[in-house]
Design an enzyme around this catalytic site. Sequence first.
Site, PDB file in Angstrom:
ATOM      1  N   HIS A  24      24.057 -50.213  28.911  1.00 28.26           N
ATOM      2  CA  HIS A  24      23.162 -50.639  30.515  1.00 28.26           C
ATOM      3  C   HIS A  24      22.079 -51.119  30.168  1.00 28.26           C
ATOM      4  O   HIS A  24      21.335 -51.284  30.545  1.00 28.26           O
ATOM      5  CB  HIS A  24      23.471 -49.617  31.302  1.00 28.26           C
ATOM      6  N   HIS A  81      37.841 -45.328  37.007  1.00 27.08           N
ATOM      7  CA  HIS A  81      36.258 -46.284  37.592  1.00 27.08           C
ATOM      8  C   HIS A  81      36.194 -47.357  36.832  1.00 27.08           C
ATOM      9  O   HIS A  81      36.810 -47.044  35.634  1.00 27.08           O
ATOM     10  CB  HIS A  81      35.102 -45.399  36.431  1.00 27.08           C
ATOM     11  N   GLU A  83      33.941 -49.509  35.571  1.00 29.23           N
ATOM     12  CA  GLU A  83      33.003 -50.445  35.356  1.00 29.23           C
ATOM     13  C   GLU A  83      33.527 -50.714  33.144  1.00 29.23           C
ATOM     14  O   GLU A  83      34.604 -49.742  33.179  1.00 29.23           O
ATOM     15  CB  GLU A  83      31.745 -48.728  34.347  1.00 29.23           C
ATOM     16  N   ASP A  85      33.291 -50.192  30.470  1.00 25.87           N
ATOM     17  CA  ASP A  85      33.271 -49.338  29.196  1.00 25.87           C
ATOM     18  C   ASP A  85      34.373 -48.928  29.860  1.00 25.87           C
ATOM     19  O   ASP A  85      34.750 -47.970  28.229  1.00 25.87           O
ATOM     20  CB  ASP A  85      31.887 -48.666  28.970  1.00 25.87           C
ATOM     21  N   HIS A 148      29.686 -41.913  38.893  1.00 25.74           N
ATOM     22  CA  HIS A 148      28.236 -42.434  39.602  1.00 25.74           C
ATOM     23  C   HIS A 148      28.595 -44.540  40.504  1.00 25.74           C
ATOM     24  O   HIS A 148      27.333 -44.869  41.258  1.00 25.74           O
ATOM     25  CB  HIS A 148      27.080 -42.743  38.768  1.00 25.74           C
TER      26      HIS A 148
HETATM   27 FE1  FEO Z   1      30.321 -44.887  31.564  1.00 25.19          FE
HETATM   28 FE2  FEO Z   1      30.258 -45.965  34.342  1.00 25.19          FE
HETATM   29  O1  FEO Z   1      30.545 -46.333  32.792  1.00 25.19           O
END
Ligand code: FEO
Length: 404
Positions: A24, A81, A83, A85, A148
Amino acid sequence: MAVVEVKPGVHWVGAVDWNVRQFHGATYSTHRGTTYNAYLVEGEKYTALVDTVHAPFTDVLVGHLESLIDLDKIDYVVVNHVEMDHTGALPKIMELCPKARIYCSRRAEEPLKQHFGDLGWDMTTVKTGDTLELGGKTIHFIEAPMLHWPDSMFSFIPEDKLLMPNDAFGQHLASSQRFDDEVDNAILMDEAAKYYANILLPFNALVARKIKEIVEMGIEFDTIAPAHGIIWRTNPNQIIEAYVNWSGGVETPGRISPEVVIVFDTMWNSTELMAEAICDELSVLGCRVNLYNIGKTDYSDIIREILEAKAVVFGSPTMNNAMLPSLSSLLDALKGLKPQGKLGAVFGSHGWRGGAVKQLASSLAEAGIDVLETGVEVTWVPDSEDIAACRDLARRLDEALKTK
Ligand code: FEO
């Protein structure tokens, strides 16, 4: 790393990132690397890939999948999710798996298009209670907004008692091993705590509610396979109980955590002398205390310690009428993380003009920390009276902790 069987017909097919040291941006130090976990679930009729990996590891994921199955046999890709990654490899996977349909939460659909463009993917959005039948294995979807991100969801296979909660219950911990019984438990829990402190702390109430909801749903699982780090198969309740504790401000059972965390920066040692006096007095009073010079400690490590501490004490010299900028990043992070139920105290030194102590108090208050009304601010170099005032600050904090 080879593929690893998690359950009959379910394999870990992810990637180990041994060398990542920042996550991040520069907000989270990953001293022990991380993993991007993806899981191939083969039912009697259909096959699903649950999550993918960070884009630079696409070839690793593809190699793992090819060792198990022809890619054109993958029917579904579950995106728990959006994101990057976990979705960086998605465009390549969708190219190599032409018949695959994506399953994701409603909140994930648009961001996926915004991340990768509208590539004409066949996408189905799901909500809690929806299922995907694979034949002998059924994926149940559980929305987990803000654990999250708003789009986050969990996947659960009751036939295997397997919960795949994506980021929740993860840790940034690279290892040649995949399971909790194969790694050092203290390191595992420490990384899990750092992960919770730096990622999930603002969502304490939602964490507690989601765990309660899962318990009330009567879900039975014996394995938790997160999207980062080690898979909990021996004692998944260990991480569930830790999340219940952390979300309620309780330290990890068995861990002797610092009660007070002191963070400071110093220009010509005046603030450092004050920090040491406060630290010394607290330890004389029997408090467990950790002292950090912000210039020499990564701030995400300090946040990990603050997670389980009862009080934080911040000190800074004044420069340009304000605290040193080195403390700003940590304080800004705390304002976002909003640690619950902690006491605070402030101190500092100045030459021509003050300002840092007042600013520290205001920043800690904005982070939700209950700051002692009076801090200590000294001019130039602390004399014996100033050091006595620092020791008095420590005593007042100790008393407040005892009566809290
Ligand atoms: Fe491991 Fe919110 O990404």
